[in-house]
Write an enzyme that holds these catalytic residues in place. Structure first.
Site, PDB file in Angstrom:
ATOM      1  N   GLY A  53       0.670  -1.116  -0.067  1.00 14.07           N
ATOM      2  CA  GLY A  53       0.004  -0.013  -0.065  1.00 14.07           C
ATOM      3  C   GLY A  53       1.009   1.120  -0.039  1.00 14.07           C
ATOM      4  N   ALA A  94       0.967   2.990   3.352  1.00 15.01           N
ATOM      5  CA  ALA A  94       1.824   2.067   4.488  1.00 15.01           C
ATOM      6  C   ALA A  94       3.266   1.955   4.414  1.00 15.01           C
ATOM      7  CB  ALA A  94       1.184   0.815   4.511  1.00 15.01           C
ATOM      8  N   ASP A 107      13.641  -6.023  -8.252  1.00 12.35           N
ATOM      9  CA  ASP A 107      12.203  -6.015  -7.944  1.00 12.35           C
ATOM     10  C   ASP A 107      11.992  -4.233  -7.601  1.00 12.35           C
ATOM     11  OD1 ASP A 107       9.833  -5.827  -7.087  1.00 12.35           O
ATOM     12  OD2 ASP A 107       9.813  -7.452  -5.458  1.00 12.35           O
ATOM     13  N   GLY A 120       9.403   3.869  -5.531  1.00 15.17           N
ATOM     14  CA  GLY A 120       8.777   5.193  -5.342  1.00 15.17           C
ATOM     15  C   GLY A 120       8.359   5.655  -4.049  1.00 15.17           C
ATOM     16  N   ASP A 121       7.875   4.743  -3.155  1.00 14.59           N
ATOM     17  CA  ASP A 121       7.242   4.775  -2.062  1.00 14.59           C
ATOM     18  C   ASP A 121       8.495   5.198  -0.721  1.00 14.59           C
ATOM     19  OD1 ASP A 121       4.732   4.745  -2.941  1.00 14.59           O
ATOM     20  OD2 ASP A 121       4.767   2.529  -2.662  1.00 14.59           O
ATOM     21  N   GLY A 133      10.422  -7.811  -2.810  1.00 14.25           N
ATOM     22  CA  GLY A 133       9.556  -7.599  -1.914  1.00 14.25           C
ATOM     23  C   GLY A 133       9.303  -5.988  -1.835  1.00 14.25           C
TER      24      GLY A 133
HETATM   25  O1  RIB Z   1       3.820   1.591  -4.781  1.00 13.76           O
HETATM   26  C1  RIB Z   1       3.827  -0.067  -4.457  1.00 13.76           C
HETATM   27  C2  RIB Z   1       2.581  -0.123  -3.907  1.00 13.76           C
HETATM   28  O2  RIB Z   1       1.415  -0.025  -4.858  1.00 13.76           O
HETATM   29  C3  RIB Z   1       2.405  -1.733  -3.510  1.00 13.76           C
HETATM   30  O3  RIB Z   1       3.115  -1.856  -2.350  1.00 13.76           O
HETATM   31  C4  RIB Z   1       0.831  -1.850  -3.637  1.00 13.76           C
HETATM   32  O4  RIB Z   1       0.285  -2.432  -2.415  1.00 13.76           O
HETATM   33  C5  RIB Z   1       0.462  -0.765  -4.509  1.00 13.76           C
HETATM   34  O5  RIB Z   1      -0.222   0.003  -3.332  1.00 13.76           O
END
Ligand code: RIB
Length: 306
Positions: free
Chosen positions: A38, A41, A243, A248-249, A284
């Site tokens: 997410g 998260a 992977d 980006g997160d 992951g």
């Molecule tokens: O940016 C990656 C995320 O996009 C993944 O963790 C997936 O859950 C989607 O929200």
């Protein structure tokens, strides 16, 4: 000082294969993992591993995925006072990762789609010493806009990651201090669909949106545009990706932590590119992020360069 992430939680169901299937085709994969994801998260966990006090504002379902998500936040030191439980399933994301590390993701929002304006306005008004608020497009846009408006009224810095892309409302845009798009999101935000190929295009979009911009360019690093300044290009460390999910997160979480520490945006972005580059070398989503120890090393290396 605190960071609030008003955003999504998902369970990521990741299949790895050498070649990804076409419509109507079945192929054997190499590996599978179930992990925490997410966009919201992920950003929260990355910022928390850097040492930020992070509040997650979200809704999870009344299911086992909701239970494990709460346990994960506890393990990652993310505050869940404003994570509510709603009827129905939690968010999930089936993900395919190819041999070159690129991914395809389907997000099924579930409980994320049930977040409300009341819920986030209450959270933003109650979180003490709020300095930075993060948002993405995985929850209803009007909810993020309300959270950002409330955050701005408290003097917090708002950072928006327009993923997965949808057209942005004026209410949300006008309450963003920073917008962090990737290349395709940049083109989506640009009225003429231009890509961030030159500094001029980046300055053009910065003027149109009237926000600070930080464009993530994958292996090419990032282009940073603070209002009234020139575009600064920041290279990413050269790595071999296995992977890229959630890279980006990782960038956004690290960048937010840097701004929370009052680092100049350029150094916050350097922290982001270092964290993201490390994450793509491992499998992951959150599982691939720098550990607390690695995050501390990144912060110390980057902040002592200033
Ligand atoms: O940016 C990656 C995320 O996009 C993944 O963790 C997936 O859950 C989607 O929200």
């Amino acid at each position: 000082m605190k960071i609030a992430v008003v955003g999504s939680t998902n369970i990521d169901m990741v299949a790895y294969a050498q070649v990804l299937p076409e419509a109507g085709q079945t192929l054997k994969g190499d590996n599978f993992s179930l992990g925490f994801g997410g966009k919201g998260a992920n950003q929260a966990v990355m910022a928390a591993r850097f040492g930020a006090a992070v509040y997650m504002v979200n809704s999870i379902g009344e299911d086992v995925f909701g239970d494990t998500t709460l346990a994960n936040f506890a393990a990652e030191n993310v505050n869940v006072e404003f994570v509510s439980r709603v009827s129905g399933p939690s968010g999930v994301a089936p993900i395919w990762v190819a041999a070159d590390g690129s991914n395809r993701i389907i997000v099924v929002p579930g409980a994320n789609g049930k977040m409300t304006v009341d819920q986030v306005e209450t959270a933003i008004s109650k979180i003490p010493d709020l300095k930075v608020v993060l948002g993405q497009f995985e929850i209803p846009q009007n909810v993020t806009a309300a959270a950002f408006q409330a955050a701005r009224a408290r003097g917090a810095i708002t950072i928006f990651n327009p993923a997965p892309f949808e057209p942005i409302s004026d209410q949300l845009r006008l309450n963003c201090d920073w917008i962090i798009p990737n290349e395709s999101e940049f083109a989506g935000l640009h009225p003429a669909g231009k890509l961030p190929t030159t500094d001029n295009e980046i300055m053009e979009l910065g003027q149109i949106l009237n926000t600070n911009l930080c464009v993530t360019l994958g292996a090419a690093g990032v282009a940073l545009l603070s209002k009234g300044a020139a575009v600064i290009r920041i290279a990413a460390p050269v790595v071999k990706p296995v992977d890229t999910t959630g890279a980006g997160d990782a960038f956004v979480g690290a960048f937010a932590f840097g701004l929370m520490q009052d680092l100049p945006a350029e150094l916050a972005a350097k922290m982001g590119t270092t964290a993201a580059s490390l994450s793509v070398t491992r499998l992951g989503t959150q599982a691939s992020y720098p550990t607390k120890l690695e995050a501390a090393e990144i912060f110390s290396t980057v902040s002592t360069r200033s």
